[in-house]
Design a protein around this motif. Sequence first.
Motif, PDB file in Angstrom:
ATOM      1  N   LEU A  14      22.603  10.640  46.358  1.00  0.00           N
ATOM      2  CA  LEU A  14      23.791  10.133  47.059  1.00  0.00           C
ATOM      3  C   LEU A  14      24.201   8.748  46.564  1.00  0.00           C
ATOM      4  O   LEU A  14      25.337   8.325  46.765  1.00  0.00           O
ATOM      5  CB  LEU A  14      23.550  10.114  48.568  1.00  0.00           C
ATOM      6  N   ALA A  15      23.301   8.059  45.865  1.00  0.00           N
ATOM      7  CA  ALA A  15      23.617   6.735  45.324  1.00  0.00           C
ATOM      8  C   ALA A  15      24.692   6.809  44.246  1.00  0.00           C
ATOM      9  O   ALA A  15      25.243   5.775  43.863  1.00  0.00           O
ATOM     10  CB  ALA A  15      22.360   6.072  44.771  1.00  0.00           C
ATOM     11  N   THR A  16      25.013   8.012  43.778  1.00  0.00           N
ATOM     12  CA  THR A  16      26.053   8.168  42.756  1.00  0.00           C
ATOM     13  C   THR A  16      27.407   8.562  43.341  1.00  0.00           C
ATOM     14  O   THR A  16      28.382   8.675  42.610  1.00  0.00           O
ATOM     15  CB  THR A  16      25.642   9.223  41.708  1.00  0.00           C
ATOM     16  N   VAL A  17      27.481   8.778  44.651  1.00  0.00           N
ATOM     17  CA  VAL A  17      28.734   9.168  45.304  1.00  0.00           C
ATOM     18  C   VAL A  17      29.563   7.897  45.536  1.00  0.00           C
ATOM     19  O   VAL A  17      29.101   6.972  46.220  1.00  0.00           O
ATOM     20  CB  VAL A  17      28.451   9.899  46.640  1.00  0.00           C
ATOM     21  N   PRO A  18      30.770   7.827  44.976  1.00  0.00           N
ATOM     22  CA  PRO A  18      31.569   6.600  45.086  1.00  0.00           C
ATOM     23  C   PRO A  18      31.761   6.084  46.510  1.00  0.00           C
ATOM     24  O   PRO A  18      31.679   4.868  46.739  1.00  0.00           O
ATOM     25  CB  PRO A  18      32.907   6.980  44.436  1.00  0.00           C
ATOM     26  N   THR A  19      31.980   6.952  47.469  1.00  0.00           N
ATOM     27  CA  THR A  19      32.153   6.501  48.846  1.00  0.00           C
ATOM     28  C   THR A  19      30.874   5.864  49.378  1.00  0.00           C
ATOM     29  O   THR A  19      30.913   4.863  50.084  1.00  0.00           O
ATOM     30  CB  THR A  19      32.606   7.662  49.768  1.00  0.00           C
ATOM     31  N   VAL A  20      29.728   6.440  49.029  1.00  0.00           N
ATOM     32  CA  VAL A  20      28.441   5.873  49.444  1.00  0.00           C
ATOM     33  C   VAL A  20      28.255   4.490  48.820  1.00  0.00           C
ATOM     34  O   VAL A  20      27.815   3.550  49.495  1.00  0.00           O
ATOM     35  CB  VAL A  20      27.275   6.819  49.067  1.00  0.00           C
ATOM     36  N   VAL A  21      28.592   4.352  47.557  1.00  0.00           N
ATOM     37  CA  VAL A  21      28.471   3.053  46.889  1.00  0.00           C
ATOM     38  C   VAL A  21      29.329   2.017  47.609  1.00  0.00           C
ATOM     39  O   VAL A  21      28.868   0.906  47.910  1.00  0.00           O
ATOM     40  CB  VAL A  21      28.852   3.162  45.390  1.00  0.00           C
ATOM     41  N   ARG A  22      30.578   2.379  47.942  1.00  0.00           N
ATOM     42  CA  ARG A  22      31.451   1.445  48.673  1.00  0.00           C
ATOM     43  C   ARG A  22      30.870   1.104  50.040  1.00  0.00           C
ATOM     44  O   ARG A  22      30.910  -0.058  50.469  1.00  0.00           O
ATOM     45  CB  ARG A  22      32.866   2.027  48.822  1.00  0.00           C
ATOM     46  N   MET A  23      30.331   2.095  50.742  1.00  0.00           N
ATOM     47  CA  MET A  23      29.745   1.848  52.054  1.00  0.00           C
ATOM     48  C   MET A  23      28.576   0.860  51.944  1.00  0.00           C
ATOM     49  O   MET A  23      28.486  -0.081  52.730  1.00  0.00           O
ATOM     50  CB  MET A  23      29.258   3.159  52.680  1.00  0.00           C
ATOM     51  N   CYS A  24      27.696   1.098  50.976  1.00  0.00           N
ATOM     52  CA  CYS A  24      26.523   0.238  50.818  1.00  0.00           C
ATOM     53  C   CYS A  24      26.914  -1.178  50.409  1.00  0.00           C
ATOM     54  O   CYS A  24      26.223  -2.133  50.759  1.00  0.00           O
ATOM     55  CB  CYS A  24      25.551   0.847  49.811  1.00  0.00           C
ATOM     56  N   ARG A  25      28.000  -1.300  49.710  1.00  0.00           N
ATOM     57  CA  ARG A  25      28.479  -2.635  49.314  1.00  0.00           C
ATOM     58  C   ARG A  25      29.364  -3.259  50.395  1.00  0.00           C
ATOM     59  O   ARG A  25      29.925  -4.325  50.197  1.00  0.00           O
ATOM     60  CB  ARG A  25      29.274  -2.530  48.011  1.00  0.00           C
ATOM     61  N   GLU A  26      29.494  -2.540  51.499  1.00  0.00           N
ATOM     62  CA  GLU A  26      30.324  -2.974  52.625  1.00  0.00           C
ATOM     63  C   GLU A  26      31.770  -3.213  52.191  1.00  0.00           C
ATOM     64  O   GLU A  26      32.433  -4.147  52.625  1.00  0.00           O
ATOM     65  CB  GLU A  26      29.699  -4.199  53.304  1.00  0.00           C
ATOM     66  N   GLU A  27      32.259  -2.289  51.345  1.00  0.00           N
ATOM     67  CA  GLU A  27      33.628  -2.341  50.844  1.00  0.00           C
ATOM     68  C   GLU A  27      34.510  -1.258  51.455  1.00  0.00           C
ATOM     69  O   GLU A  27      35.565  -0.931  50.934  1.00  0.00           O
ATOM     70  CB  GLU A  27      33.623  -2.188  49.312  1.00  0.00           C
TER      71      GLU A  27
END
Length: 192
Positions: free
Chosen positions: A107-120
């Motif tokens: 899931l670390a490769t899913v763009p939405t997950v990346v944005r969520m984790c970066r608080e974006e």
Amino acid sequence: MEMDTWWRLVDTARVAVGDRADDREDPDDPLPEALVNVLSKLEPAEIVDFYAKHVEVSDLAYTYPLCMAAYLIEGSWSNDGFMDFRGGLILLGRDTFSRAVKNPDSLATVPTVVRMCREEGGWIGYESLSYLIEDAYQKSQGETDSFGAAVEAAVKGMARPGKPLGEEWDPGNAEQIRLRLPLLAALSPVLD
């Protein structure tokens, strides 16, 4: 309903909304309505079968590793939150769902997950997937009085897990989580 047919219906709705299929945060998120439209074209018994298969698919993702992934992504540890996470995971489509069940760190490769984790911004959880199925039944039949009893009969006797499957993880053990989900742990602000 066959699993391939079930996923084809989900993917048909995803294709209908194009590049907006992976983010549930938008107030005008088009995927829920698209799925209702796809399902409402089915026969009533098929909509009920879709619901029963939804329960089965959601249960496939009811695992401790995915629960820890949800914790890292969403920052919370609750049964309701994990149920919503699994609903949203389903809406990400078969490929993403299947990879995540096998390896939650994918899931670390899913763009939405990346944005969520970066608080974006962004969000993948979806609270009311079962309600969408009921909405499709309503749209198809003009009523939902018969839906509850039909769904209850369809899921009666299904073997359902009482707790997440697999070895239990301690959300307070950051070292253990980093070892098991290194990509998500590196992205997530939860372990900082």
